[in-house]
Design a protein around this motif. Sequence first.
Motif, PDB file in Angstrom:
ATOM      1  N   SER A   1       0.835  -1.289  -0.035  1.00 22.58           N
ATOM      2  CA  SER A   1       0.038   0.186  -0.051  1.00 22.58           C
ATOM      3  C   SER A   1       0.845   1.354  -0.043  1.00 22.58           C
ATOM      4  CB  SER A   1      -0.973   0.068   1.217  1.00 22.58           C
ATOM      5  OG  SER A   1      -0.159   0.191   2.319  1.00 22.58           O
ATOM      6  N   SER A   2       0.361   2.286  -0.351  1.00 26.20           N
ATOM      7  CA  SER A   2       1.108   3.655  -0.447  1.00 26.20           C
ATOM      8  C   SER A   2       1.576   4.226   1.115  1.00 26.20           C
ATOM      9  CB  SER A   2       0.306   4.892  -1.153  1.00 26.20           C
ATOM     10  OG  SER A   2      -0.895   5.094  -0.550  1.00 26.20           O
TER      11      SER A   2
ATOM     12  N   THR B   1       2.323   7.280  -4.610  1.00 21.87           N
ATOM     13  CA  THR B   1       1.365   6.937  -5.460  1.00 21.87           C
ATOM     14  C   THR B   1       1.143   5.417  -5.599  1.00 21.87           C
ATOM     15  OG1 THR B   1       2.390   7.751  -7.402  1.00 21.87           O
ATOM     16  CG2 THR B   1       1.004   9.303  -6.430  1.00 21.87           C
ATOM     17  N   ASP B   2      -0.067   4.962  -6.191  1.00 22.79           N
ATOM     18  CA  ASP B   2      -0.267   3.566  -6.633  1.00 22.79           C
ATOM     19  C   ASP B   2      -1.068   3.360  -7.720  1.00 22.79           C
ATOM     20  OD1 ASP B   2       0.083   0.834  -6.618  1.00 22.79           O
ATOM     21  OD2 ASP B   2      -1.071   0.416  -4.546  1.00 22.79           O
TER      22      ASP B   2
ATOM     23  N   ASN C   1      -4.949   3.236  -7.286  1.00 19.58           N
ATOM     24  CA  ASN C   1      -5.076   2.664  -5.593  1.00 19.58           C
ATOM     25  C   ASN C   1      -5.070   4.087  -4.803  1.00 19.58           C
ATOM     26  OD1 ASN C   1      -5.825   0.047  -6.390  1.00 19.58           O
ATOM     27  ND2 ASN C   1      -3.822  -0.306  -6.429  1.00 19.58           N
ATOM     28  N   ALA C   2      -5.158   4.039  -3.451  1.00 19.28           N
ATOM     29  CA  ALA C   2      -4.984   5.005  -2.507  1.00 19.28           C
ATOM     30  C   ALA C   2      -3.613   5.440  -2.935  1.00 19.28           C
ATOM     31  CB  ALA C   2      -5.356   4.788  -1.278  1.00 19.28           C
TER      32      ALA C   2
ATOM     33  N   SER D   1      -0.601   8.245  -0.563  1.00 23.76           N
ATOM     34  CA  SER D   1      -0.473   8.875   0.603  1.00 23.76           C
ATOM     35  C   SER D   1       0.646   9.799   0.666  1.00 23.76           C
ATOM     36  CB  SER D   1       0.144   7.687   1.395  1.00 23.76           C
ATOM     37  OG  SER D   1      -0.865   6.651   1.696  1.00 23.76           O
TER      38      SER D   1
ATOM     39  N   THR E   1      -4.046   9.720   3.736  1.00 24.14           N
ATOM     40  CA  THR E   1      -4.486   8.903   2.519  1.00 24.14           C
ATOM     41  C   THR E   1      -5.526   9.096   1.986  1.00 24.14           C
ATOM     42  OG1 THR E   1      -3.002   6.907   3.517  1.00 24.14           O
ATOM     43  CG2 THR E   1      -4.492   6.504   1.645  1.00 24.14           C
ATOM     44  N   GLN E   2      -5.601   9.244   0.601  1.00 27.88           N
ATOM     45  CA  GLN E   2      -6.612   9.519  -0.288  1.00 27.88           C
ATOM     46  C   GLN E   2      -6.731   8.523  -1.489  1.00 27.88           C
ATOM     47  OE1 GLN E   2      -7.218  13.691  -1.312  1.00 27.88           O
ATOM     48  NE2 GLN E   2      -6.781  14.203   0.753  1.00 27.88           N
ATOM     49  N   THR E   3      -8.194   8.297  -1.983  1.00 30.20           N
ATOM     50  CA  THR E   3      -8.061   7.495  -3.224  1.00 30.20           C
ATOM     51  C   THR E   3      -8.189   8.552  -4.442  1.00 30.20           C
ATOM     52  OG1 THR E   3      -9.083   5.786  -1.826  1.00 30.20           O
ATOM     53  CG2 THR E   3      -9.635   5.780  -4.292  1.00 30.20           C
TER      54      THR E   3
ATOM     55  N   SER F   1     -11.616   7.559 -10.218  1.00 29.25           N
ATOM     56  CA  SER F   1     -11.897   6.433 -11.173  1.00 29.25           C
ATOM     57  C   SER F   1     -12.005   6.947 -12.462  1.00 29.25           C
ATOM     58  CB  SER F   1     -12.624   5.425 -10.884  1.00 29.25           C
ATOM     59  OG  SER F   1     -12.887   4.435 -11.637  1.00 29.25           O
TER      60      SER F   1
ATOM     61  N   HIS G   1      -5.742  16.085  -2.738  1.00 30.30           N
ATOM     62  CA  HIS G   1      -6.796  15.876  -3.259  1.00 30.30           C
ATOM     63  C   HIS G   1      -6.681  16.447  -4.729  1.00 30.30           C
ATOM     64  CE1 HIS G   1     -11.081  15.624  -4.389  1.00 30.30           C
ATOM     65  NE2 HIS G   1     -11.082  16.896  -4.790  1.00 30.30           N
TER      66      HIS G   1
END
Length: 297
Positions: A209-210, A228-229, A232-233, A235, A244-246, A249, A281
């Motif tokens: 995970s990030s 970044t990922d 995906n989320a 951080s 962390t933010q998503t 899409s 964001h």
Amino acid sequence: MKDTADILCIGSVLWDVIGRTASHMRVGSDVPGRITRLPGGVAMNIAMTLRRFGMSPALLTAVGQDAEGNELIAEAERMGMICDHIYRSEDLPTDVYMAIEGANGLIAAIADAHSLEAAGAKILRALEDGALGTAKQPFDGPIALDGNLTVELLQDIAKSPLFRAADLRVAPASPGKAERLLALIDHPSATFYVNIEEAGLLCQTRFDSSAAGAAGLIARGAHRVLVTDGGNAASEGTAGDIITQTPPSVMVTRVTGAGDTFMAGHIASEAQGMDRSAALHRALQAAATYVSGETPL
């Protein structure tokens, strides 16, 4: 455009030659598509997005005195970038990046940044000759720095008085060059922008995970990181404080330059006074809009 820079972009400025197709590709694929040539390189990609956010970037890089270099400088100036401090080599050609992108993402890429590497510290002359600063009065604004520079030059930058007052924002040029940034890992004012693969390379492990990647880099000695990922989320964090933010899409139509767009969006957002959450964001929104094929604003 302002006559003075409010941020410096140091690193690769070159031509991007990108082949894109709507087809899935594998080794040996031969499919129809489109081939474009656009100004690129990490420093240039960051600068282009910074311009769209209203900032005035100056480029510190190496560009040849060939026809390709003259055209590249003219295009950068047309977009509103300050090119007065670019090192123009008489005997080194203008660098180029070539990539193939399919419906299944980036297939392969080659970055020919040999001229930037050969120029070395010559690209930093404006930071010491008074044009942008001196050792006694160093540049005190934000500096976006990319990993296309040599390990030796990054090591010099890590201890140089020319950078002691700067707000360093650092990004690897690619996963293959990520480990070059270890020279700056414990710099007290450096913020690292990496993807999850690059975070793993810097920490010699893999992260799921990030947030784990951010924590790992901070434990490794980093002052501040953004990880970044893909979709995906993502951080952002400092020691003991990770948010962390998503990302939104979206339909992905391009990937080359997405990380640079994210970084520039985040820098510009903080320069405009946004808090950590709002800046993250907005950066994620900018990157998502970019990969969808739209202008990231």
